[in-house]
Design a protein around this motif. Sequence first.
Motif, PDB file in Angstrom:
ATOM      1  N   MET A  23     -36.584 -72.480  24.376  1.00 14.94           N
ATOM      2  CA  MET A  23     -36.266 -72.969  23.033  1.00 14.94           C
ATOM      3  C   MET A  23     -35.190 -74.039  23.052  1.00 14.94           C
ATOM      4  N   CYS A  64     -31.869 -68.767  18.268  1.00 16.14           N
ATOM      5  CA  CYS A  64     -32.167 -70.107  18.785  1.00 16.14           C
ATOM      6  C   CYS A  64     -32.430 -71.088  17.643  1.00 16.14           C
ATOM      7  N   LEU A  65     -33.152 -70.651  16.637  1.00 13.25           N
ATOM      8  CA  LEU A  65     -33.420 -71.518  15.488  1.00 13.25           C
ATOM      9  C   LEU A  65     -32.115 -71.919  14.804  1.00 13.25           C
ATOM     10  N   LEU A  68     -30.413 -74.515  17.015  1.00 14.74           N
ATOM     11  CA  LEU A  68     -31.051 -75.830  17.019  1.00 14.74           C
ATOM     12  C   LEU A  68     -30.687 -76.652  15.793  1.00 14.74           C
ATOM     13  N   ARG A  72     -29.334 -80.418  16.713  1.00 13.64           N
ATOM     14  CA  ARG A  72     -30.149 -81.579  16.389  1.00 13.64           C
ATOM     15  C   ARG A  72     -29.312 -82.847  16.305  1.00 13.64           C
ATOM     16  N   PRO A 109     -38.435 -77.129  15.631  1.00 12.00           N
ATOM     17  CA  PRO A 109     -38.010 -75.788  16.034  1.00 12.00           C
ATOM     18  C   PRO A 109     -38.985 -74.689  15.617  1.00 12.00           C
ATOM     19  N   ARG A 112     -42.081 -74.812  17.839  1.00  8.30           N
ATOM     20  CA  ARG A 112     -41.726 -74.296  19.164  1.00  8.30           C
ATOM     21  C   ARG A 112     -41.689 -72.769  19.157  1.00  8.30           C
TER      22      ARG A 112
END
Length: 280
Positions: A23, A64-65, A68, A72, A109, A112
């Motif tokens: 990720m 993880c989201l 991210l 970004r 994201p 993914r």
Amino acid sequence: MSQTAGEIFDAQRSTLLRVAYRMLGTIADAEDVVQDAYVRWQAVDHAEVAVPAAFLRRIVTRLCLDHLKSARVQREIYVGPWLPEPAVDDALDDDVTLPLLLALERLSPLERAAFLLHDVFGERFEDIALVLDRDVPACRQLASRARGHVRDARRRFPIDHQQGKAIAAAFFEASQKGDMAQLNMLLAQDVQFHADGGGKRPAVARILQGASEYLRAQAALIRLRRAPSELVRFTTINGLPGFITREPDGLLQTTALLVEGRHIQAIYVIRNPDKLTRVH
């Protein structure tokens, strides 16, 4: 005898690290996320968790989201091409090559996460919908879009270890000698060259396209080089044959080669020292 919460987590730790690395693209961030997941796991009523492995994958994916969202901005201002942190000697992944990681990086994201949870780990879309806060049809669409992007990045013609090492050795020798004819024989005509210096060390500021462009750049580099690179060892980097070198500035560098048939399709060089601390 039933397992403790810590034993259950430890049994899943390596898998969770793989999820987070796929990720996020960096081992350090992946380890941080897994550690955070462990803290959250300790606060859960474990008797209510039917399938701990799936439950923990969902926790890691959510973390993880969140990560991210903040990462970004950093990626948008990154200097030069971005490559994921190298996993040497298959320390983290056996089937996730650099091209596949780069393909995942180009996904949103949510795409993914949907792809990894469903296509890699076999999660049901009903469960993925809870993780992503989307309905089931939307999750199916996310995974389908991701699948289309990732399909071309999967290895079509994997080579065995010895053949890969031989091509890596020939490439290293030709590069050090400045043997452009030999390099040209090793390269596919549409080869791509990626160099990640992260603004911390000199590196080509864009992806080079084609053998002729790469050979021109390599010839210019050889003219400027103060001393040859010192080979540390040949190895496997994210499933690809490659090698680690110590460069004239005293710092390490990794080179991974995507080989199909007898030719090198892509060259991935990581020079950013922040991504090489674990290589030491």
